[in-house]
Every structure is written in structure tokens, then in C-alpha cells.
Design a protein around this motif. Structure first.
Motif, PDB file in Angstrom:
ATOM      1  N   GLY A 149      98.052  68.248  18.786  1.00 50.41           N
ATOM      2  CA  GLY A 149      97.999  68.546  17.362  1.00 50.41           C
ATOM      3  C   GLY A 149      98.839  67.626  16.493  1.00 50.41           C
ATOM      4  N   ARG A 150      99.325  66.531  17.067  1.00 52.56           N
ATOM      5  CA  ARG A 150     100.118  65.595  16.280  1.00 52.56           C
ATOM      6  C   ARG A 150      99.202  64.611  15.557  1.00 52.56           C
ATOM      7  NH1 ARG A 150     103.194  65.813  21.063  1.00 52.56           N
ATOM      8  NH2 ARG A 150     102.495  63.742  21.751  1.00 52.56           N
ATOM      9  N   LYS A 171      96.011  60.042  23.099  1.00 49.13           N
ATOM     10  CA  LYS A 171      95.116  61.177  23.341  1.00 49.13           C
ATOM     11  C   LYS A 171      95.917  62.459  23.540  1.00 49.13           C
ATOM     12  CE  LYS A 171      91.387  58.501  25.492  1.00 49.13           C
ATOM     13  NZ  LYS A 171      90.708  58.184  26.771  1.00 49.13           N
ATOM     14  N   ARG A 172      97.028  62.364  24.277  1.00 50.55           N
ATOM     15  CA  ARG A 172      97.872  63.548  24.488  1.00 50.55           C
ATOM     16  C   ARG A 172      98.457  64.020  23.163  1.00 50.55           C
ATOM     17  NH1 ARG A 172      99.778  60.739  29.213  1.00 50.55           N
ATOM     18  NH2 ARG A 172     101.683  60.147  28.101  1.00 50.55           N
ATOM     19  N   LEU A 231      92.414  53.469  22.023  1.00 48.23           N
ATOM     20  CA  LEU A 231      92.969  54.813  22.122  1.00 48.23           C
ATOM     21  C   LEU A 231      93.612  54.953  23.493  1.00 48.23           C
ATOM     22  CD1 LEU A 231      93.111  57.559  20.584  1.00 48.23           C
ATOM     23  CD2 LEU A 231      91.069  58.231  21.849  1.00 48.23           C
ATOM     24  N   THR A 232      94.922  55.100  23.529  1.00 40.93           N
ATOM     25  CA  THR A 232      95.647  55.168  24.793  1.00 40.93           C
ATOM     26  C   THR A 232      95.751  56.608  25.285  1.00 40.93           C
ATOM     27  OG1 THR A 232      97.799  55.425  23.735  1.00 40.93           O
ATOM     28  CG2 THR A 232      97.008  53.171  24.074  1.00 40.93           C
ATOM     29  N   ASP A 236     103.014  58.870  16.159  1.00 42.17           N
ATOM     30  CA  ASP A 236     102.574  60.264  16.059  1.00 42.17           C
ATOM     31  C   ASP A 236     103.730  61.148  15.598  1.00 42.17           C
ATOM     32  OD1 ASP A 236     104.111  60.111  18.349  1.00 42.17           O
ATOM     33  OD2 ASP A 236     102.814  61.441  19.542  1.00 42.17           O
ATOM     34  N   TRP A 237     104.770  60.532  15.083  1.00 44.01           N
ATOM     35  CA  TRP A 237     105.954  61.259  14.619  1.00 44.01           C
ATOM     36  C   TRP A 237     105.969  61.170  13.090  1.00 44.01           C
ATOM     37  CZ3 TRP A 237     109.044  63.988  17.909  1.00 44.01           C
ATOM     38  CH2 TRP A 237     110.223  64.519  17.376  1.00 44.01           C
ATOM     39  N   VAL A 238     105.634  62.269  12.411  1.00 43.48           N
ATOM     40  CA  VAL A 238     105.406  62.236  10.970  1.00 43.48           C
ATOM     41  C   VAL A 238     106.625  61.730  10.201  1.00 43.48           C
ATOM     42  CG1 VAL A 238     104.911  63.634   8.926  1.00 43.48           C
ATOM     43  CG2 VAL A 238     103.643  64.027  11.050  1.00 43.48           C
TER      44      VAL A 238
END
Length: 234
Positions: free
Chosen positions: A222-223, A216-217, A211-212, A177-179
Motif C-alpha cells: 500500500g505504499r 512490487k512489495r 518494476l523491481t 516509496d517513502w512519502v
């Protein structure tokens, strides 16, 4: 190198000496202590000797290396839904290891085993070349500070090691989730001469990846979640 040989000299893989994780013990509850004591001798594997899949699982089947299984819920769900393949989870967080041990016991998962330690050390010393059907690297530490980028698990040297453990046709599947890290992953994986991208760039999220809570967080914050699936082509 023969597929029967296991490199014993860690100097062949110098990047494995720089740890890609930060060891955090965390709080180990009584249940966790019990799980570690009772089930690690049963479901844990020894990284000091060549890995014997027949001994670990009682059979020879396509094997998936799960690097960083966290609390183990997603790993257990994948193994339960995929009984035709064997899963080897690697984790260093005692509460996560203990939780996964309990899940293996309670669900009766004969196709899931655990290694407590560094996945790169294990791959370099215990796994044979061409022995894996897949490598999963889901939400690894992004090490966002530039001076720490050398610790990222998706780097040319580390990917070369992991790719060598894949059979031709096997795949490495990453998610983050880190672009900025996703962009680096794409560059590194694309540059590896033995890998081919299964998509134009990023892959659709496959149904088999649960989906963990962590994911989900990230979505709620918004990531953007990005998956990359590269296949070993030679």
C-alpha cells in the motif's frame, strides 16, 4: 573549473564523508564468489583514478550513473534495452555485485560496468564534470529517523555534486516509496539553482524504469511510489 579537471581533495565535498548507506555483507554463495573472482577484473572499474569511458566501454557514448543497483536485475534490463548509452552501476553489497557481474557476462552487455564502493566518493574523485547523461537514484535508504536524515543521499550538498557531473540537458531521476522522503527530495531538487523539474511536482513512472521486486512489495503493502525527474538547465 575546467571540465577536464577532477577534484582530488575530498574536503571539497564534506558530505561525502558521512556515509549514505549501511554496509551489509550478506551471504556470498559459491556462485557469487566465483562471479566476483572471475568477472570483477573484467567488468569492474577503479575509483582511484579518473574514469576513462573509452577504456571501460571501448567507445564514447552518453553515460548513466546508477547509484545503488541492488541485485542488478533492473540495471541489466535497462542497459540491455538501451544499447546506445553506457551504464555505470555503483553498489556495495557483494551478492548484488556478483549477481550483476553474472548478468553482464550471460547477456553479453558491453555497455554496463560496475564500481564497488561509495558513489559520492567516486563522483567526487573519478568522474569529470559534465560527463553524465543521467543519474539514477532508485529507492535509496530513506533513513527515517530524524537523527539519521543527514545520511540521506538527496541533500543539497550531495545533489550539487551529482548535478555538477551531469551535462547540461542531463537529468537526475529519483524514485522512493517513502512519502516523507519524496517530499524532502522534491524540496531539495527544486531548490538547486541548476536543476529544473520536468513535471509540475512528481513525474509519471517512466517506461524505462523496470518494476523491481522491491517496488512490487511496496505497492502490495500500500505504499505510494513517487518518481522525480529533474534536468540540469545550467
Amino acid at each position: 573549473m575546467s571540465t577536464e579537471q577532477i577534484p582530488q581533495d575530498r574536503t571539497e565535498h564534506p558530505q561525502a564523508r558521512i556515509r549514505t548507506f549501511m554496509a551489509r555483507r550478506g551471504r556470498v554463495s559459491g556462485r557469487h564468489e566465483e562471479g566476483l573472482e572471475r568477472f570483477m577484473p573484467v567488468y569492474g572499474v577503479d575509483g582511484a583514478v579518473p574514469f576513462d569511458a573509452q577504456k571501460a566501454y571501448g567507445r564514447k557514448a552518453p553515460m548513466v550513473l546508477e547509484i545503488g543497483s541492488g541485485m542488478g536485475d533492473a540495471t541489466a534490463a535497462m542497459a540491455e534495452a538501451d544499447p546506445g548509452r553506457d551504464y555505470l552501476a555503483v553498489e556495495i553489497h557483494p551478492p548484488g555485485i556478483a549477481n550483476l557481474l553474472w548478468l553482464i557476462e550471460e547477456k553479453g552487455l558491453s555497455n554496463l560496468r560496475i564500481y564497488d564502493g561509495d558513489a559520492l566518493d567516486f563522483a567526487g574523485t573519478a568522474l569529470k564534470e559534465d560527463s553524465l547523461a543521467a543519474v539514477h537514484v532508485y529507492f535509496p535508504d530513506p533513513w527515517p529517523k530524524p537523527r539519521h536524515h543527514k545520511r540521506r543521499i538527496i541533500s543539497p550538498e550531495r545533489v550539487a555534486l551529482l548535478r555538477s557531473r551531469l551535462a547540461v540537458g542531463g537529468y537526475i531521476h529519483c524514485a522512493t516509496d517513502w512519502v516523507e522522503y519524496a517530499e524532502q527530495m522534491l524540496r531539495v531538487l527544486t531548490a538547486d539553482p541548476g536543476l529544473g523539474n520536468t513535471s509540475e511536482a512528481y513525474a509519471p513512472r517512466p517506461d524505462h524504469r523496470p518494476l523491481t521486486k522491491f517496488e512490487k512489495r511496496g505497492v502490495e503493502a500500500g505504499r505510494e511510489i513517487r518518481d522525480l525527474v529533474f534536468q540540469r538547465v545550467r
